[in-house]
Design an enzyme around this catalytic site. Structure first.
Site, mmCIF file in Angstrom:
data_model
loop_
_atom_site.group_PDB
_atom_site.id
_atom_site.type_symbol
_atom_site.label_atom_id
_atom_site.label_comp_id
_atom_site.label_asym_id
_atom_site.label_seq_id
_atom_site.Cartn_x
_atom_site.Cartn_y
_atom_site.Cartn_z
ATOM 1 N N SER A 1 0.717 -1.168 0.210
ATOM 2 C CA SER A 1 0.130 0.093 0.039
ATOM 3 C C SER A 1 0.936 1.213 0.037
ATOM 4 C CB SER A 1 -0.789 0.042 1.196
ATOM 5 O OG SER A 1 -0.249 0.326 2.357
ATOM 6 N N LYS A 2 0.358 2.300 -0.531
ATOM 7 C CA LYS A 2 0.908 3.609 -0.454
ATOM 8 C C LYS A 2 1.344 3.911 1.018
ATOM 9 C CE LYS A 2 -2.277 4.995 -3.972
ATOM 10 N NZ LYS A 2 -3.566 5.570 -4.354
ATOM 11 N N GLN A 3 0.654 3.536 1.843
ATOM 12 C CA GLN A 3 0.875 3.914 3.362
ATOM 13 C C GLN A 3 2.098 3.078 3.734
ATOM 14 O OE1 GLN A 3 -2.422 3.202 2.413
ATOM 15 N NE2 GLN A 3 -2.937 5.140 2.539
#
Ligand code: GLU
Length: 300
Positions: A248-250
């Site tokens: 994920s981007k996170q």
């Protein structure tokens, strides 16, 4: 080009990225599956930029996503829909529900909801505790409405996922009355996505399995808004081999390498469990993959 449109059934799909960063391999898996499904059925494939959550929107990310999709050969049909331009439409849908007594203001803080979970209102789903219904019959004295929630009807929602098979969820129990308008005044993802899918005439949602647990909520809301819930397919998520966490981007997944579209597409295709395509260009890869997809996931 990819399917004989004279034979097509009515199909409108969409890819709906949140512009919180560039696409990574996990998002390409969802984009590719959704694009292939639309092309395999001779349907349309729309792009919607889900920038309703202003604090999470990263300047320039939407443009990067568009460039990445073009570099992969995943071209969309028609105009892009930007959620940030649709506040009035969401307001109208919300007002309609409110006029029918289907929403209510809630004064609870996250902490209070988590505390009441400790007293036994069920396990958390996607990190959120089920809402115990504290404000359902009116705000406690001295409280102001922070968020607005939907009065969720009782009962079990059932549906068939085209990848995962039969599914069911008792939304009232597992989630409770969920938020339509957030405490910061922004429209919640659940409201925006359902209003947009209905208005764009989406017949088919193909997306990552992290959103499976939102589907029952979205089906309930769609019907309350007078729309037919779309068919759904939730495709596997990619996990980071080192951490085991979903890419994920996170957690800092690497952006797609737009200079290597064939390699990126091939990795996404392998992650979906298909046998390799002997292609030397992205265009020939997409033609072969569409044919394989059509054989596996025909709709009639
Ligand atoms: N905007 C959501 C995301 O990027 C996807 C929403 C959807 O496909 O329903 O995770």
């Amino acid at each position: 080009m990819y399917a004989d449109s004279t034979k097509s059934l009515h199909y409108v799909g969409r890819f709906a990225p949140s512009p919180s960063g560039p696409l990574h391999l996990g998002s390409l898996v969802a984009a590719l599956a959704s694009w292939l499904d639309a092309r395999a059925q001779g349907g349309r494939w729309l792009l919607r930029i889900e920038d309703v959550d202003r604090p999470r929107t990263v300047p320039g990310a939407a443009q990067t996503i568009m460039d990445q999709l073009r570099a992969m050969g995943l071209h969309w049909d028609g105009d892009i829909l930007w959620q940030s331009q649709r506040d009035a439409i969401y307001q109208q849908a919300f007002d309609g529900l409110t006029a029918r007594g289907l929403t209510y203001g809630c004064g609870c803080t996250r902490r209070e909801i988590a505390d009441s979970a400790l007293r036994g209102n069920g396990p958390a789903l996607d990190g959120e505790h089920p809402y115990p219904g504290t404000c359902r019959h009116g705000l406690p004295a001295g409280r102001q409405a922070r968020a607005w929630r939907l009065r969720v009807p009782e009962g079990t929602e059932t549906f068939v996922d085209r990848w995962l098979g039969p599914q069911q969820q008792d939304v009232a129990q597992a989630v409770g009355d969920f938020v339509l308008r957030r405490a910061d005044g922004l429209w919640a993802y659940q409201l925006a996505v359902v209003v947009d899918d209905a208005q764009q005439g989406i017949t088919d949602i193909v997306r990552g399995a992290d959103l499976l647990s939102s589907t029952a909520r979205q089906r309930i809301l769609a019907r309350l808004l007078g729309a037919e819930p779309p068919r759904v397919m939730h495709v596997p998520l990619i996990t980071d081999p080192d951490s085991g966490l979903k890419l994920s981007k996170q957690n800092g997944a690497a952006p797609l390498d737009a200079t290597q579209p064939l390699a990126m597409l091939t990795q996404a295709w392998n992650a979906l469990g298909f046998s390799p395509c002997a292609a030397s260009t992205p265009a020939s890869f997409l033609t072969q993959a569409t044919a394989q997809w059509a054989r596996r996931f025909a709709l009639n």
